[in-house]
Scaffold this motif. Structure first.
Motif, PDB file in Angstrom:
ATOM      1  N   ARG A  18       0.846  -1.189   0.000  1.00 51.06           N
ATOM      2  CA  ARG A  18       0.000   0.000   0.000  1.00 51.06           C
ATOM      3  C   ARG A  18       0.880   1.237   0.000  1.00 51.06           C
ATOM      4  O   ARG A  18       1.713   1.415   0.907  1.00 51.06           O
ATOM      5  CB  ARG A  18      -0.930   0.038   1.206  1.00 51.06           C
ATOM      6  N   LEU A  19       0.695   2.055  -1.006  1.00 54.80           N
ATOM      7  CA  LEU A  19       1.402   3.322  -1.094  1.00 54.80           C
ATOM      8  C   LEU A  19       0.545   4.429  -0.492  1.00 54.80           C
ATOM      9  O   LEU A  19      -0.678   4.403  -0.596  1.00 54.80           O
ATOM     10  CB  LEU A  19       1.717   3.665  -2.549  1.00 54.80           C
ATOM     11  N   SER A  20       1.215   5.394   0.118  1.00 55.08           N
ATOM     12  CA  SER A  20       0.536   6.560   0.678  1.00 55.08           C
ATOM     13  C   SER A  20       1.147   7.818   0.095  1.00 55.08           C
ATOM     14  O   SER A  20       2.334   7.835  -0.255  1.00 55.08           O
ATOM     15  CB  SER A  20       0.681   6.595   2.203  1.00 55.08           C
ATOM     16  N   CYS A  21       0.345   8.845   0.007  1.00 55.29           N
ATOM     17  CA  CYS A  21       0.843  10.138  -0.458  1.00 55.29           C
ATOM     18  C   CYS A  21       0.133  11.226   0.338  1.00 55.29           C
ATOM     19  O   CYS A  21      -1.083  11.397   0.215  1.00 55.29           O
ATOM     20  CB  CYS A  21       0.593  10.321  -1.949  1.00 55.29           C
ATOM     21  N   ARG A  22       0.912  11.930   1.147  1.00 51.65           N
ATOM     22  CA  ARG A  22       0.342  12.984   1.976  1.00 51.65           C
ATOM     23  C   ARG A  22       0.536  14.324   1.300  1.00 51.65           C
ATOM     24  O   ARG A  22       1.632  14.658   0.840  1.00 51.65           O
ATOM     25  CB  ARG A  22       0.987  12.998   3.362  1.00 51.65           C
ATOM     26  N   PHE A  23      -0.537  15.098   1.246  1.00 50.36           N
ATOM     27  CA  PHE A  23      -0.523  16.426   0.654  1.00 50.36           C
ATOM     28  C   PHE A  23      -0.391  17.475   1.744  1.00 50.36           C
ATOM     29  O   PHE A  23      -1.014  17.360   2.799  1.00 50.36           O
ATOM     30  CB  PHE A  23      -1.826  16.684  -0.109  1.00 50.36           C
ATOM     31  N   SER A  24       0.376  18.498   1.484  1.00 49.98           N
ATOM     32  CA  SER A  24       0.451  19.628   2.390  1.00 49.98           C
ATOM     33  C   SER A  24       0.437  20.913   1.576  1.00 49.98           C
ATOM     34  O   SER A  24       0.625  20.898   0.367  1.00 49.98           O
ATOM     35  CB  SER A  24       1.716  19.554   3.245  1.00 49.98           C
ATOM     36  N   GLY A  25       0.216  21.998   2.241  1.00 54.89           N
ATOM     37  CA  GLY A  25       0.089  23.261   1.532  1.00 54.89           C
ATOM     38  C   GLY A  25      -1.354  23.513   1.170  1.00 54.89           C
ATOM     39  O   GLY A  25      -2.269  23.074   1.861  1.00 54.89           O
ATOM     40  N   ARG A  26      -1.579  24.204   0.103  1.00 53.01           N
ATOM     41  CA  ARG A  26      -2.935  24.565  -0.304  1.00 53.01           C
ATOM     42  C   ARG A  26      -3.576  23.393  -1.038  1.00 53.01           C
ATOM     43  O   ARG A  26      -3.621  23.345  -2.255  1.00 53.01           O
ATOM     44  CB  ARG A  26      -2.924  25.809  -1.177  1.00 53.01           C
ATOM     45  N   THR A  27      -4.074  22.432  -0.275  1.00 51.08           N
ATOM     46  CA  THR A  27      -4.645  21.241  -0.886  1.00 51.08           C
ATOM     47  C   THR A  27      -5.905  21.554  -1.669  1.00 51.08           C
ATOM     48  O   THR A  27      -6.314  20.778  -2.520  1.00 51.08           O
ATOM     49  CB  THR A  27      -4.939  20.176   0.174  1.00 51.08           C
ATOM     50  N   SER A  28      -6.506  22.699  -1.395  1.00 48.69           N
ATOM     51  CA  SER A  28      -7.685  23.077  -2.178  1.00 48.69           C
ATOM     52  C   SER A  28      -7.305  23.312  -3.631  1.00 48.69           C
ATOM     53  O   SER A  28      -8.155  23.368  -4.511  1.00 48.69           O
ATOM     54  CB  SER A  28      -8.328  24.336  -1.594  1.00 48.69           C
ATOM     55  N   ASN A  29      -5.995  23.450  -3.887  1.00 48.99           N
ATOM     56  CA  ASN A  29      -5.514  23.628  -5.254  1.00 48.99           C
ATOM     57  C   ASN A  29      -5.389  22.310  -6.008  1.00 48.99           C
ATOM     58  O   ASN A  29      -4.998  22.304  -7.178  1.00 48.99           O
ATOM     59  CB  ASN A  29      -4.139  24.304  -5.254  1.00 48.99           C
ATOM     60  N   SER A  30      -5.678  21.198  -5.354  1.00 44.07           N
ATOM     61  CA  SER A  30      -5.521  19.894  -5.988  1.00 44.07           C
ATOM     62  C   SER A  30      -6.880  19.295  -6.245  1.00 44.07           C
ATOM     63  O   SER A  30      -7.504  18.747  -5.347  1.00 44.07           O
ATOM     64  CB  SER A  30      -4.700  18.973  -5.085  1.00 44.07           C
ATOM     65  N   ASN A  31      -7.335  19.381  -7.484  1.00 41.21           N
ATOM     66  CA  ASN A  31      -8.671  18.896  -7.785  1.00 41.21           C
ATOM     67  C   ASN A  31      -8.683  17.415  -8.116  1.00 41.21           C
ATOM     68  O   ASN A  31      -9.542  16.677  -7.651  1.00 41.21           O
ATOM     69  CB  ASN A  31      -9.245  19.698  -8.948  1.00 41.21           C
ATOM     70  N   THR A  32      -7.735  16.975  -8.917  1.00 42.11           N
ATOM     71  CA  THR A  32      -7.604  15.570  -9.286  1.00 42.11           C
ATOM     72  C   THR A  32      -6.247  15.078  -8.812  1.00 42.11           C
ATOM     73  O   THR A  32      -5.235  15.738  -9.049  1.00 42.11           O
ATOM     74  CB  THR A  32      -7.730  15.399 -10.804  1.00 42.11           C
ATOM     75  N   VAL A  33      -6.234  13.933  -8.161  1.00 41.98           N
ATOM     76  CA  VAL A  33      -4.990  13.365  -7.653  1.00 41.98           C
ATOM     77  C   VAL A  33      -4.888  11.919  -8.111  1.00 41.98           C
ATOM     78  O   VAL A  33      -5.898  11.295  -8.438  1.00 41.98           O
ATOM     79  CB  VAL A  33      -4.929  13.451  -6.120  1.00 41.98           C
ATOM     80  N   GLY A  34      -3.672  11.406  -8.135  1.00 41.25           N
ATOM     81  CA  GLY A  34      -3.534  10.037  -8.591  1.00 41.25           C
ATOM     82  C   GLY A  34      -2.115   9.551  -8.565  1.00 41.25           C
ATOM     83  O   GLY A  34      -1.247  10.129  -7.888  1.00 41.25           O
TER      84      GLY A  34
END
Length: 126
Positions: A18-34
């Motif tokens: 299982r891979l994980s990816c944590r977002f930081s900063g202005r996450t509202s700027n990330s609409n699509t992730v993958g």
């Protein structure tokens, strides 16, 4: 937006990671992730995506039914559960994010990505 991927490693064919990816900063700027992956000498290829606000997912055909992408909004984290791994899944896996909305249920290309994680190596032995 900063992305920090983790969870790579070595596993035998048929195993799981299982891979994980944590977002930081202005996450509202990330609409699509993958997730994308890349092997030496080849182009970076799309693996899976999840739309941040509404949650529809899409997979490249070679992983559909084996991989599951999910997200935890409270933790600003996305996951890639990889089951029934095959040697051909061996690659460096990158989490990725795009600011603006894009048509759902479709492959992403690297030029459509605004932010990249640092990559995590997955090795599957036969």
């Amino acid at each position: 937006v900063q992305l920090q991927a983790s969870g790579g490693g070595s596993v035998q064919a048929g195993g799981s990671l299982r891979l994980s990816c944590r977002f930081s900063g202005r996450t509202s700027n990330s609409n699509t992730v993958g997730w994308f992956r890349q092997v030496p000498g080849k182009e970076r290829e799309f693996v899976a995506r999840i739309d941040w606000s509404s949650g529809p997912t899409y997979y490249t055909p070679s992983v559909k039914g084996r991989f599951t992408v999910s997200r935890d909004d409270a933790k600003n984290t996305i996951y890639l559960q990889m089951n029934s791994l095959k040697p051909e899944d061996t690659a460096v896996y990158y989490c990725a994010a795009r600011r603006n909305r894009i048509v759902a249920f479709a492959t992403l290309t690297p030029d459509q990505i605004d932010y990249w994680g640092q990559g995590t190596l997955v090795t599957v032995s036969s």
